[in-house]
Design a protein around this motif. Structure first.
Motif, PDB file in Angstrom:
ATOM      1  N   CYS A  77     -30.491 -46.608  17.453  1.00 32.35           N
ATOM      2  CA  CYS A  77     -30.839 -47.962  17.028  1.00 32.35           C
ATOM      3  C   CYS A  77     -31.830 -48.598  17.991  1.00 32.35           C
ATOM      4  O   CYS A  77     -31.901 -48.234  19.163  1.00 32.35           O
ATOM      5  CB  CYS A  77     -29.598 -48.832  16.850  1.00 32.35           C
ATOM      6  SG  CYS A  77     -28.670 -49.158  18.332  1.00 32.35           S
ATOM      7  N   ARG A 128     -31.530 -52.421  14.296  1.00 23.70           N
ATOM      8  CA  ARG A 128     -31.691 -51.622  13.082  1.00 23.70           C
ATOM      9  C   ARG A 128     -31.722 -50.155  13.474  1.00 23.70           C
ATOM     10  O   ARG A 128     -31.882 -49.811  14.649  1.00 23.70           O
ATOM     11  CB  ARG A 128     -32.945 -52.017  12.313  1.00 23.70           C
ATOM     12  CG  ARG A 128     -34.239 -51.668  13.010  1.00 23.70           C
ATOM     13  CD  ARG A 128     -35.419 -51.699  12.040  1.00 23.70           C
ATOM     14  NE  ARG A 128     -36.699 -51.616  12.710  1.00 23.70           N
ATOM     15  CZ  ARG A 128     -37.247 -50.493  13.184  1.00 23.70           C
ATOM     16  NH1 ARG A 128     -36.606 -49.337  13.097  1.00 23.70           N
ATOM     17  NH2 ARG A 128     -38.441 -50.514  13.768  1.00 23.70           N
ATOM     18  N   GLN A 129     -31.577 -49.310  12.460  1.00 22.32           N
ATOM     19  CA  GLN A 129     -31.654 -47.864  12.669  1.00 22.32           C
ATOM     20  C   GLN A 129     -33.060 -47.507  13.159  1.00 22.32           C
ATOM     21  O   GLN A 129     -34.056 -48.013  12.637  1.00 22.32           O
ATOM     22  CB  GLN A 129     -31.371 -47.147  11.347  1.00 22.32           C
ATOM     23  CG  GLN A 129     -31.321 -45.659  11.453  1.00 22.32           C
ATOM     24  CD  GLN A 129     -29.912 -45.134  11.483  1.00 22.32           C
ATOM     25  OE1 GLN A 129     -28.978 -45.828  11.157  1.00 22.32           O
ATOM     26  NE2 GLN A 129     -29.770 -43.892  11.887  1.00 22.32           N
TER      27      GLN A 129
END
Length: 172
Positions: free
Chosen positions: A57, A6-7
């Motif tokens: 990320c 994920r970011q």
């Protein structure tokens, strides 16, 4: 085991810096001078997270941050001067992905997560239309070189980034 990317968020900074510190220690134990100065510093990671031109990320394993990397889709200046080889395709190619500052937590070492992390990054960027992936690592960083080669990356030559680095490329 639930694993995804994920970011990264600024709230993740403390965990990311723990991972960076453990990676620095791991490299030092192997007597590799990569990351043995201030780089990557907190300011580098903050810049990654805040930047609109980079995608910072994290690899998440069972809800815990286990890895970090930054993905760039702009030209990497250090890669414009490759020696003892050349990039596949056009030297003028500007539509490629560069992956920097990849690190995994020592807590999760030995679980094959580096390969999962790479697979997630490659898949994510391939779905966005990218087919050319580039990365560099220290010549003595045999662990990262092995991971890259296992993913299909091929040695292309040398670049200067914090000293001499081996340049790798994967075309999907």
């Amino acid at each position: 085991m639930t694993v995804y990317i994920r970011q990264a968020k600024l709230d993740d900074l403390a965990e990311i810096m723990k991972i960076i510190a453990s990676a620095k220690g791991y490299l030092a134990q192997q007597k590799i001078d990569q990351w043995q100065n201030e780089y990557p510093a907190v300011s580098d990671i903050e810049d990654d997270i805040r930047s609109s031109e980079k995608k910072a990320c994290v690899l998440v394993v069972n809800g815990k941050i286990a890895g970090y990397a930054v993905i760039m889709t702009s030209v990497e200046p250090a890669y414009q001067m490759i020696t003892d080889g050349k990039w596949q395709g056009s030297d003028e190619e500007e539509n490629y992905v560069t992956i920097h500052r990849m690190a995994l937590s020592t807590e999760f070492r030995g679980l094959g997560l580096a390969n999962i992390f790479w697979s997630n990054i490659l898949s994510s960027m391939r779905m966005q239309g990218f087919t050319d992936f580039r990365v560099d690592t220290h010549p003595e960083n045999k662990v990262m070189r092995g991971v890259l080669e296992k993913q299909g990356f091929e040695y292309q030559g040398n670049v200067m980034f914090e000293g001499l680095r081996y340049a790798y490329q994967l075309i999907l």
